[in-house]
Scaffold this active site. Structure first.
Site, short mmCIF file in Angstrom:
data_model
loop_
_atom_site.label_atom_id
_atom_site.label_comp_id
_atom_site.label_asym_id
_atom_site.label_seq_id
_atom_site.Cartn_x
_atom_site.Cartn_y
_atom_site.Cartn_z
N GLN A 159 19.55 7.05 90.44
CA GLN A 159 18.66 6.56 91.49
C GLN A 159 18.06 5.19 91.18
O GLN A 159 17.19 4.72 91.93
CB GLN A 159 17.51 7.58 91.73
CG GLN A 159 17.97 8.96 92.14
CD GLN A 159 18.68 8.97 93.50
OE1 GLN A 159 18.56 8.04 94.30
NE2 GLN A 159 19.45 10.02 93.75
N LYS A 184 26.60 6.55 95.47
CA LYS A 184 25.20 6.36 95.88
C LYS A 184 24.86 4.88 96.02
O LYS A 184 23.74 4.51 96.34
CB LYS A 184 24.25 6.98 94.84
CG LYS A 184 24.31 8.50 94.77
CD LYS A 184 23.29 8.99 93.77
CE LYS A 184 23.52 10.41 93.32
NZ LYS A 184 23.19 11.41 94.30
N HIS A 200 17.15 15.85 87.17
CA HIS A 200 18.15 16.48 88.04
C HIS A 200 18.94 17.47 87.18
O HIS A 200 19.10 17.27 85.98
CB HIS A 200 19.07 15.36 88.56
CG HIS A 200 20.05 15.76 89.61
ND1 HIS A 200 21.22 16.42 89.33
CD2 HIS A 200 20.05 15.55 90.95
CE1 HIS A 200 21.90 16.60 90.45
NE2 HIS A 200 21.21 16.09 91.45
N ASP A 231 19.61 8.48 82.96
CA ASP A 231 20.26 8.86 84.21
C ASP A 231 19.87 7.79 85.25
O ASP A 231 18.74 7.77 85.74
CB ASP A 231 19.76 10.25 84.62
CG ASP A 231 20.27 10.67 86.00
OD1 ASP A 231 20.86 9.81 86.71
OD2 ASP A 231 20.07 11.84 86.37
N CYS A 235 18.23 19.77 93.56
CA CYS A 235 18.78 19.96 92.19
C CYS A 235 17.72 19.71 91.12
O CYS A 235 18.02 19.16 90.05
CB CYS A 235 20.00 19.09 91.95
SG CYS A 235 21.38 19.50 93.01
N1 PLP Z 1 20.89 12.40 88.68
C1 PLP Z 1 20.10 12.08 89.70
C2 PLP Z 1 18.74 11.52 89.44
C3 PLP Z 1 20.56 12.28 91.01
O1 PLP Z 1 19.79 11.96 92.03
C4 PLP Z 1 21.86 12.82 91.20
C5 PLP Z 1 22.34 13.10 92.56
O2 PLP Z 1 21.61 13.23 93.50
C6 PLP Z 1 22.63 13.10 90.10
C7 PLP Z 1 22.12 12.89 88.84
C8 PLP Z 1 24.01 13.63 90.24
O3 PLP Z 1 24.81 12.69 90.88
P1 PLP Z 1 26.31 13.05 91.25
O4 PLP Z 1 26.24 14.22 92.19
O5 PLP Z 1 26.83 11.83 91.90
O6 PLP Z 1 26.99 13.40 89.99
#
Ligand code: PLP
Length: 417
Positions: free
Chosen positions: A211, A234, A131, A208, A374
């Site tokens: 998910q 989430k 992401h 990260d 993203c």
């Molecule tokens: N990393 C992953 C794999 C994501 O799916 C997301 C959001 O969809 C993020 C990072 C960023 O999350 P946030 O917008 O809550 O900072």
């Protein structure tokens, strides 16, 4: 197997009742099929009530009041930290820093650990499926320090190319940052193995967990990762809640992220000394009610059991994959083997633009996401500009899958006409 999903969803139907928003209907009387939890989840009554109750009964600034209300607010905030620590099996609640989201957690590591430890010519390893939140913070750091970034390639079926990872590790990176579960492909990466390989190569790891933490049991001591970032919003928690896990020794060695109240020990006009971890990283008045709400979300998920959450999503995903594969011209991305994927399905439907697919599903009150999610480098690798993405969570059931499938068939019929 379809029958076991039916068995499961019968029980799981009760869970839906805990989510007020899911009991709404649209102008046509259709219930909401919410299939965008990978972006942000819905909130159960208990989380809404925890936030509401905090503001009605406990609201005060924390850590500095000597009156009862402030002490109660502080106790609730710190209790939430303990709950989050327990949820990911951290050795100490001091290893949990409250942040707004995964993005902030990763930026915190980049700007503190990264600025102190990354130098010109150093190598940072990321992946093609990351992401932007796990790419851009490292790019900013690399630009500032003159470091290099390399991305682990992916296979055609959307898994990390482990032999390429091995090649990159042989180059001696200082840092390896990767997603536990891909938000676009649904791929579950072998996180513990990657961490072990990275450590053997002398690198620090950032997982990260945006998910993974909401959807499966995640144990930081089993993973042995140095850092894990995740978003409370989430995982049934309030918007603006999230956490960074970091190994205590690393956190203690890191300079502050932002400066201000709450993160200091002693301030003079010229200089300051800083508070212990984790207060050192929580400058200013924190979002106390959101942390308390995150604690309630953790409690809710623990009552269900994270293994059960994972199994429910696995069953629904398998069912959805079977049904989606029956739709002509639908192309599903990511691993085909069920054990290798979480509850996120990205697909294209012939040459119908993913935004059009999502708009037609919306007419059926089926909420999905369309776009690059993203993940522009991943889209480039797949030769796409966008996909439609459906993602499952605790409150989804077989009916949501049926609605998705019939909406997609309707989209095809509209575009064929
Ligand atoms: N990393 C992953 C794999 C994501 O799916 C997301 C959001 O969809 C993020 C990072 C960023 O999350 P946030 O917008 O809550 O900072």
């Amino acid at each position: 197997m379809v029958s076991s999903v039916t068995e499961k969803t019968r029980d799981w139907l009760k869970i839906r009742d805990d989510f007020p928003i899911l009991n709404s209907v649209d102008a046509r009387g259709q219930r909401l099929a919410f299939l965008d939890s990978a972006a942000s989840s819905q909130k159960p009554e208990s989380v809404i009530a925890a936030v509401d109750c905090y503001y009605r009964e406990t609201n005060a600034n924390i850590h500095r009041g000597v009156y009862d209300l402030s002490e109660r607010a502080t106790a609730q905030y710190e209790a939430a930290r303990h709950m989050v620590a327990d949820f990911v099996n951290a050795a100490s609640a001091r290893e949990i820093v409250f942040v707004r989201n995964t993005t902030e957690a990763i930026n915190l590591v980049a700007q503190t650990w990264g600025r102190r430890n990354i130098a010109a010519g150093d190598l940072i390893v990321v992946t093609t499926m990351d992401h932007h939140s796990n790419l851009v913070p490292w790019q900013l750091l690399a630009d500032e320090k003159g470091a290099r970034i390399e991305a682990v390639r992916i296979t055609d079926d959307g898994r990390l190319d482990m032999s390429h990872l091995g090649e990159l590790l042989a180059m001696g990176p200082q840092l390896v940052a990767f997603p536990h579960v891909s938000n676009s492909l649904g791929t579950i990466n072998p996180a513990a193995e990657i961490v072990r390989m990275a450590h053997d190569a002398g690198a620090v790891t950032v997982v990260d967990g945006a998910q993974s933490v909401p959807h499966m049991p995640v144990d930081v001591r089993e993973l042995d990762t140095d850092f894990l970032a995740f978003s409370g919003h989430k995982m049934l928690g309030p918007m603006g809640s999230g956490a960074l896990y970091g190994k205590l020794a690393l956190l203690e060695d890191m300079p502050p992220f932002m400066g201000g109240g709450g993160m200091i020990r002693k301030v003079s006009i010229e200089r300051s000394t800083f508070a212990d971890v984790p207060a050192r990283f929580e400058a200013g008045t924190p979002s106390v009610a959101d942390a308390v709400g995150l604690g309630a979300a953790v409690e809710y998920l623990q009552q269900i059991g994270m293994a059960e959450v994972g199994e429910h999503e696995h069953n629904l995903t398998q069912l959805a994959v079977e049904r989606l594969q029956g739709i002509p011209e639908l192309r599903l991305y990511g691993p085909e083997k069920p054990g290798l994927r979480g509850g996120t399905l990205s697909f294209t439907l012939g040459d119908i633009h993913p935004h059009d697919v999502a708009a037609i599903l919306n007419e059926e009150n089926v909420a999905v996401r369309a776009g690059h999610h993203c993940c522009q480098p991943l889209m480039d690798r797949l030769g796409l500009v966008a996909t439609t993405r459906a993602s499952f969570y605790v409150y989804n059931d077989e009916d949501d899958v049926d609605r998705l499938v019939s909406g997609l068939r309707r989209a095809q019929a509209i575009f064929a006409a």
